[in-house]
Design a protein around this motif. Structure first.
Motif, PDB file in Angstrom:
ATOM      1  N   GLY A   1     -41.386 101.997 133.633  1.00  0.00           N
ATOM      2  CA  GLY A   1     -42.588 102.788 133.448  1.00  0.00           C
ATOM      3  C   GLY A   1     -43.308 103.001 134.764  1.00  0.00           C
ATOM      4  O   GLY A   1     -42.817 102.642 135.840  1.00  0.00           O
ATOM      5  N   GLU A   2     -44.484 103.575 134.668  1.00  0.00           N
ATOM      6  CA  GLU A   2     -45.282 103.828 135.864  1.00  0.00           C
ATOM      7  C   GLU A   2     -45.820 102.510 136.436  1.00  0.00           C
ATOM      8  O   GLU A   2     -46.069 101.550 135.715  1.00  0.00           O
TER       9      GLU A   2
ATOM     10  N   THR B   1     -44.902 102.145 122.997  1.00  0.00           N
ATOM     11  CA  THR B   1     -45.864 101.803 124.038  1.00  0.00           C
ATOM     12  C   THR B   1     -45.675 100.347 124.449  1.00  0.00           C
ATOM     13  O   THR B   1     -45.994  99.447 123.670  1.00  0.00           O
TER      14      THR B   1
ATOM     15  N   ASP C   1     -47.785 102.138 128.932  1.00  0.00           N
ATOM     16  CA  ASP C   1     -47.274 103.500 129.037  1.00  0.00           C
ATOM     17  C   ASP C   1     -47.117 104.047 127.629  1.00  0.00           C
ATOM     18  O   ASP C   1     -47.187 103.304 126.647  1.00  0.00           O
TER      19      ASP C   1
ATOM     20  N   TRP D   1     -44.094 106.091 125.807  1.00  0.00           N
ATOM     21  CA  TRP D   1     -42.745 106.650 125.937  1.00  0.00           C
ATOM     22  C   TRP D   1     -42.399 107.401 124.649  1.00  0.00           C
ATOM     23  O   TRP D   1     -42.057 106.800 123.629  1.00  0.00           O
TER      24      TRP D   1
END
Length: 365
Positions: free
Chosen positions: A323-324, A295, A338, A340
């Motif tokens: 990431g987003e 994260t 995020d 992952w």
């Protein structure tokens, strides 16, 4: 997404991050009197969260809440949990007198089902927080010991189910009405209870560390109990490859963002879309084992009007993945992250260490 959140409580500041006037963060609380984040309270000489009440009247709220990014009919939550102050009687006061909640699964502010500890130190599942008892364990906990406790619950008026594991062993299962709101889902997780653990001016303390929250959305990855996990916070230790943001002082970038708790006097800034900063990070303390997820955690805000976005970056062998997009606010700094489960560069399982991987931040908008 099956793994919704992982938490070590490293990188937080109690007053400006979790509390912050009760506004939404990764975790939200309503009083600074009932929580401490310190490296004295984790189970591996690491940072942990301690909840307590320090008044005789027990009016503070001894809990923190995490709002999820969706609505889920089934949730699995796990954490290392320890009750302290073994010399005090386990007498509960506050809003709930017969048990003390450790996990509450909610739809907004309505608790659907809760896992609690009874005065006799057994585990108990209830409809809502103080409704019908759906099950009580024959297994007893003890104070002064970290247990890894996991709670899985399906919300339903007619077909609700639950299971509780302690250190990997199933200690309680059952079913019944696990729904209190009009909606058959969970969108918030609360750690702790609305009241105190114990009596007297010092109360009873409960510690939380190594928290995960998951659901059953994905059929193959972390859609059930994950088991006892260790979650480590790694900080930047060096500048790598790309240095396009601007440090608040000097020329070293990582030194502006490597604080254990947020230091707003040191920072990096960017006004150019596409700017990237990359950093190497500290080594894992755990000597061996699989990395189940990563994260990235960014603490940021915007300084001007208009839309501003950032994204986490991972780099391996010169290749970036992102990431987003996270939309920043101007009023407050917040944590953005995020989850992952796999390396987003090539969707592969994470290696057993992160020594050849860099992480960073991109101004994406």
């Amino acid at each position: 997404m099956s793994l919704l959140h992982i938490e070590s409580f490293e990188g937080y500041d109690r007053d400006t991050v979790i509390l912050n006037g009760g506004k939404y963060e990764n975790w939200m609380s309503e009083s600074s009197e009932d929580l401490v984040i310190s490296n004295s309270y984790g189970r591996n000489s690491s940072t942990g969260l301690r909840l307590f009440t320090n008044s005789y009247t027990f009016t503070q709220r001894g809990s923190v809440t995490r709002h999820l990014n969706g609505n889920y009919d089934t949730i699995i939550v796990g954490a290392a949990i320890r009750l302290d102050n073994p010399n005090q009687s386990l007498e509960f006061t506050g809003n709930v007198t017969s048990h003390r909640t450790i996990f509450a699964l909610a739809d907004g502010s309505t608790i659907q089902a809760a896992l609690s500890i009874t005065p006799s130190m057994r585990l108990q599942v209830t409809q809502g927080e103080s409704g019908s008892v759906l099950g009580r364990s024959t297994f007893y906990l003890h104070t002064g010991i970290f247990y890894y406790i996991e709670f899985k619950c399906l919300v339903s008026n007619t077909a609700g189910t639950f299971e509780v594991k302690v250190d990997g062993i199933t200690r309680l299962t059952g079913g019944g009405d696990t729904q209190m709101s009009a909606d058959q889902y969970i969108n918030a997780i609360r750690l702790g209870a609305e009241g105190a653990f114990g009596t007297g001016s010092s109360g009873r303390y409960v510690r939380f560390d190594d928290v995960y929250i998951a659901n059953t959305t994905v059929s193959t990855v972390y859609n059930d109990f994950i088991g006892d996990v260790r979650i480590e916070g790694l900080r930047p230790i060096g500048d790598r490859l790309t240095k396009q943001w601007v440090p608040s002082s000097g020329t070293v970038h990582f030194d502006m963002v490597d604080d254990l708790t947020p230091d707003t006097s040191n920072y990096i800034t960017s006004g150019t879309i596409g700017d990237i900063d990359l950093f190497s990070v500290s080594s894992l303390l755990t000597p061996a084992g699989s990395i189940l997820a990563v994260t990235p955690n960014m603490y940021a805000r915007k300084t001007n009007a208009g839309v501003a976005r950032i994204a986490a970056v991972v780099n391996r062998a010169g290749t970036n993945a992102f990431g987003e997009d996270q939309y920043l606010t101007q009023e407050n700094r917040y944590h953005y992250n995020d989850v992952w489960v796999k390396n987003p560069i090539d969707n592969s399982q994470w290696a057993s260490n992160l020594s050849s991987i860099y992480f960073g931040i991109k101004k994406s908008g």
